[in-house]
Scaffold this motif. Structure first.
Motif, short mmCIF file in Angstrom:
data_model
loop_
_atom_site.label_atom_id
_atom_site.label_comp_id
_atom_site.label_asym_id
_atom_site.label_seq_id
_atom_site.Cartn_x
_atom_site.Cartn_y
_atom_site.Cartn_z
N SER A 142 2.06 65.99 23.41
CA SER A 142 2.03 65.83 22.00
C SER A 142 3.31 66.71 21.37
O SER A 142 4.02 66.41 20.72
CB SER A 142 0.86 66.63 21.31
N LEU A 143 3.44 68.06 22.14
CA LEU A 143 4.61 68.55 21.57
C LEU A 143 6.18 68.12 21.92
O LEU A 143 7.00 67.94 21.32
CB LEU A 143 4.60 70.15 22.34
N GLU A 144 5.88 67.34 23.11
CA GLU A 144 7.44 66.55 23.38
C GLU A 144 7.62 65.67 22.43
O GLU A 144 8.54 65.08 22.04
CB GLU A 144 7.11 66.05 24.77
N ALA A 145 6.39 64.87 22.27
CA ALA A 145 6.39 63.71 21.25
C ALA A 145 6.92 64.22 19.77
O ALA A 145 7.93 63.25 19.23
CB ALA A 145 5.08 62.92 21.09
N GLU A 146 6.69 65.20 19.27
CA GLU A 146 7.21 65.96 18.10
C GLU A 146 8.54 66.27 18.38
O GLU A 146 9.10 66.13 17.31
CB GLU A 146 6.27 67.08 17.71
N ALA A 147 8.98 66.82 19.35
CA ALA A 147 10.32 67.33 19.58
C ALA A 147 11.16 66.05 19.49
O ALA A 147 12.16 66.12 18.96
CB ALA A 147 10.43 68.19 20.78
N GLU A 148 10.87 64.78 20.24
CA GLU A 148 11.51 63.65 20.25
C GLU A 148 11.65 63.14 18.75
O GLU A 148 12.78 62.90 18.61
CB GLU A 148 10.75 62.85 21.22
N ALA A 149 10.49 63.37 18.10
CA ALA A 149 10.33 62.72 16.86
C ALA A 149 11.39 63.36 15.94
O ALA A 149 12.24 62.87 15.16
CB ALA A 149 9.22 62.44 16.03
N ARG A 150 11.55 64.76 15.86
CA ARG A 150 12.37 65.61 15.20
C ARG A 150 14.01 65.37 15.71
O ARG A 150 14.89 65.29 14.92
CB ARG A 150 12.16 67.17 15.61
N ARG A 151 14.09 65.21 17.07
CA ARG A 151 15.58 64.87 17.54
C ARG A 151 16.08 63.42 16.79
O ARG A 151 17.04 63.33 16.48
CB ARG A 151 15.57 64.67 18.95
#
Length: 95
Positions: free
Chosen positions: A17-26
């Motif tokens: 979930s954190l990786e997905a959020e980080a990717e979305a922010r990127r």
């Protein structure tokens, strides 16, 4: 043993979930950067167009202030041709 496995699965789910959020922010940041670059290019194009227009106005002003009464026909033709070219360029820019 089951509790440790459940905890490990929950931890992996949180990590995903954190990786997905980080990717979305990127991705969002890249989109904002691309939009900013596009605005910058648009402004640069407008600046170049304005400078070109200003150059044509100055050239037109210079050409139309030339007194051709003391020139021979060849010189008059050259000045008139230059005037026509500048006028045509200005019309093209206005369209």
């Amino acid at each position: 043993m089951v509790t440790a496995r459940q905890q490990a699965n929950e931890d992996m789910e949180v990590a995903r979930s954190l990786e997905a959020e980080a990717e979305a922010r990127r991705v969002a940041l890249e989109e904002r950067m691309a939009a900013a670059e596009e605005r910058k290019l648009t402004l640069e194009e407008k600046k170049v167009a304005m400078e070109e227009h200003q150059h044509l106005v100055e050239e037109e002003r210079r050409l139309f202030c030339i007194d051709t009464s003391n020139m021979d026909e060849r010189q008059k033709d050259y000045i008139n041709l230059a005037r026509d070219e500048v006028s045509a360029k200005k019309r093209m820019m206005a369209d």
